[in-house]
Enzyme design. Sequence first.
Site, PDB file in Angstrom:
ATOM      1  N   LYS A 172       0.589  -1.012  -0.097  1.00 39.47           N
ATOM      2  CA  LYS A 172      -0.119  -0.264  -0.255  1.00 39.47           C
ATOM      3  C   LYS A 172       0.795   1.062   0.177  1.00 39.47           C
ATOM      4  O   LYS A 172       1.435   1.548   0.818  1.00 39.47           O
ATOM      5  CB  LYS A 172      -0.765   0.228   1.437  1.00 39.47           C
ATOM      6  CG  LYS A 172      -1.706   1.048   1.274  1.00 39.47           C
ATOM      7  CD  LYS A 172      -2.951   1.540   2.147  1.00 39.47           C
ATOM      8  CE  LYS A 172      -4.257   2.389   2.051  1.00 39.47           C
ATOM      9  NZ  LYS A 172      -4.937   2.287   3.755  1.00 39.47           N
TER      10      LYS A 172
ATOM     11  N   ARG B 138     -10.989  10.699   1.477  1.00 40.17           N
ATOM     12  CA  ARG B 138     -10.943  11.484   2.232  1.00 40.17           C
ATOM     13  C   ARG B 138     -12.069  12.057   2.566  1.00 40.17           C
ATOM     14  O   ARG B 138     -12.405  12.133   3.524  1.00 40.17           O
ATOM     15  CB  ARG B 138      -9.305  12.803   2.309  1.00 40.17           C
ATOM     16  CG  ARG B 138      -8.416  12.197   1.331  1.00 40.17           C
ATOM     17  CD  ARG B 138      -7.667  11.576   3.125  1.00 40.17           C
ATOM     18  NE  ARG B 138      -6.164  10.840   2.594  1.00 40.17           N
ATOM     19  CZ  ARG B 138      -5.479  11.281   2.295  1.00 40.17           C
ATOM     20  NH1 ARG B 138      -4.764  12.314   2.410  1.00 40.17           N
ATOM     21  NH2 ARG B 138      -4.085   9.981   2.123  1.00 40.17           N
TER      22      ARG B 138
ATOM     23  N   ARG C 151       1.075   9.796   5.636  1.00 36.12           N
ATOM     24  CA  ARG C 151       0.469   9.106   6.151  1.00 36.12           C
ATOM     25  C   ARG C 151       2.273   7.502   5.698  1.00 36.12           C
ATOM     26  O   ARG C 151       2.932   7.257   5.147  1.00 36.12           O
ATOM     27  CB  ARG C 151      -0.333   8.130   5.525  1.00 36.12           C
ATOM     28  CG  ARG C 151      -1.354   8.458   6.354  1.00 36.12           C
ATOM     29  CD  ARG C 151      -2.376   7.414   5.766  1.00 36.12           C
ATOM     30  NE  ARG C 151      -4.017   8.229   6.745  1.00 36.12           N
ATOM     31  CZ  ARG C 151      -4.677   8.432   6.050  1.00 36.12           C
ATOM     32  NH1 ARG C 151      -5.115   8.061   4.926  1.00 36.12           N
ATOM     33  NH2 ARG C 151      -5.719   8.630   6.649  1.00 36.12           N
TER      34      ARG C 151
ATOM     35  N   GLU D 250       7.530  -7.088   1.714  1.00 37.92           N
ATOM     36  CA  GLU D 250       6.076  -7.408   2.371  1.00 37.92           C
ATOM     37  C   GLU D 250       5.330  -8.327   2.601  1.00 37.92           C
ATOM     38  O   GLU D 250       5.148  -8.639   3.280  1.00 37.92           O
ATOM     39  CB  GLU D 250       5.466  -5.941   1.999  1.00 37.92           C
ATOM     40  CG  GLU D 250       6.453  -4.635   2.613  1.00 37.92           C
ATOM     41  CD  GLU D 250       6.196  -4.406   4.412  1.00 37.92           C
ATOM     42  OE1 GLU D 250       5.134  -4.932   4.980  1.00 37.92           O
ATOM     43  OE2 GLU D 250       6.397  -3.343   4.690  1.00 37.92           O
TER      44      GLU D 250
ATOM     45  N   LYS E  59      -2.527  -1.559  -3.846  1.00 42.41           N
ATOM     46  CA  LYS E  59      -3.305  -0.549  -3.478  1.00 42.41           C
ATOM     47  C   LYS E  59      -2.379   0.587  -3.829  1.00 42.41           C
ATOM     48  O   LYS E  59      -1.255   0.768  -2.858  1.00 42.41           O
ATOM     49  CB  LYS E  59      -3.964  -0.571  -2.211  1.00 42.41           C
ATOM     50  CG  LYS E  59      -4.890   0.615  -2.076  1.00 42.41           C
ATOM     51  CD  LYS E  59      -5.531   0.354  -0.722  1.00 42.41           C
ATOM     52  CE  LYS E  59      -6.660   1.638  -0.794  1.00 42.41           C
ATOM     53  NZ  LYS E  59      -7.500   1.973   0.103  1.00 42.41           N
TER      54      LYS E  59
ATOM     55  N   SER F 107      -9.830   5.480  -5.393  1.00 42.22           N
ATOM     56  CA  SER F 107     -10.861   6.245  -5.425  1.00 42.22           C
ATOM     57  C   SER F 107     -10.130   7.235  -6.741  1.00 42.22           C
ATOM     58  O   SER F 107     -11.152   8.089  -6.986  1.00 42.22           O
ATOM     59  CB  SER F 107     -10.730   7.431  -4.398  1.00 42.22           C
ATOM     60  OG  SER F 107     -10.248   8.006  -3.980  1.00 42.22           O
TER      61      SER F 107
ATOM     62  N   TYR G 153     -15.396   0.876  -7.466  1.00 47.68           N
ATOM     63  CA  TYR G 153     -16.351   1.620  -7.220  1.00 47.68           C
ATOM     64  C   TYR G 153     -16.967   1.270  -8.295  1.00 47.68           C
ATOM     65  O   TYR G 153     -18.808   1.681  -8.511  1.00 47.68           O
ATOM     66  CB  TYR G 153     -16.624   2.861  -6.697  1.00 47.68           C
ATOM     67  CG  TYR G 153     -15.183   2.881  -5.855  1.00 47.68           C
ATOM     68  CD1 TYR G 153     -15.407   2.886  -4.408  1.00 47.68           C
ATOM     69  CD2 TYR G 153     -13.676   3.600  -6.289  1.00 47.68           C
ATOM     70  CE1 TYR G 153     -15.269   3.107  -3.543  1.00 47.68           C
ATOM     71  CE2 TYR G 153     -13.432   3.234  -4.916  1.00 47.68           C
ATOM     72  CZ  TYR G 153     -13.055   3.527  -3.457  1.00 47.68           C
ATOM     73  OH  TYR G 153     -13.223   3.410  -2.570  1.00 47.68           O
TER      74      TYR G 153
END
Length: 331
Positions: free
Chosen positions: A202, A212, A223, A239, A254, A280, A319
């Site tokens: 990610k 957001r 982040r 990872e 992602k 998004s 989505y």
Amino acid sequence: MNDGTFPQVRPRRLRTTPAMRRMVAQHRPHPADLILPAFVREGIDEPLPLGSMPGVVQHSRDSIRKAAVEAAEAGVAGIMLFGVPEEAKKDAVGSPGTDPEGILQVALRAVRAEVGDALVVMSDLCLDEVTDHGHCGVLDARGRVDNDATLARYAEMALAQAEAGAHVLGPSGMMDGQVGHVRRALDAAGHQDVALLAYTAKYASAFYGPFREAVNSSLTGDRKTYQQDPPNAREALRELAQDLAEGADMVMVKPGLPYLDILRQIADASPVPVASYQISGEYAMVEAAAERGWLDRERAIDETLTAFKRAGADMILTYWATEYARTLRRG
């Protein structure tokens, strides 16, 4: 006779008609590949449209049940729920995330009651939606995300979500050791059948912007100290090895389109199913360009989802999941 003036090998022969192209297509998204991300907001009676994501809403408790039924009827494989609590309930440790009456737990129970096992009901396991500072973990005295204190909160959240009926939990905070810590907590509590979809790679991306709005984020800052740095590829494989060793049942990359190279590497190396999340910002770009007439919306949706399959995704969070599944079923 061919005297060498014209080509003997003609790949175009396999592109001559729609039926021919369909017959030789190597990669086809299927409704069973698709997972619908959905937002459920506390304290609303009607769905609230998102300005930055046309066609996507913050669901009420009633409308999320309807959305889940529609996804199941379309043949979508799963639904990933994100809870959006009332602002006044957020705090430094994300209390709504472990409250049995927190909005995510309420939504999980409602969706399971509505669709049972007809959909794989999944939940986001992270603190960013429920903390007043908007970070994915609890903060230490210096304002830094405390990795190990966060793991303890993730374990508590995992139990709350499992008890609310989630089939799959998605640890998404990119804390070191999160998969193993959550797995041990679930097993100790008798939730051995609850699966983990690890957010393995990610990245700290600019494409999260509309999300957001979707979760009413309280984030200040960024982040970058816990999500992966976009220039790095080998780190994703590190990872992956860690998440597999800790018991991940599935893994994720992602964002989606900007990281197809990472998806390909993870898919080639992973012995477990691989998901990609069309996030998004990717969704919003296509919708905005289509609204302006700059591209063919339906073709762009199909092309992007096919790209994930071609790059190795077994599952795609998008989505457009229900809409696209209906399109596929119509042929």
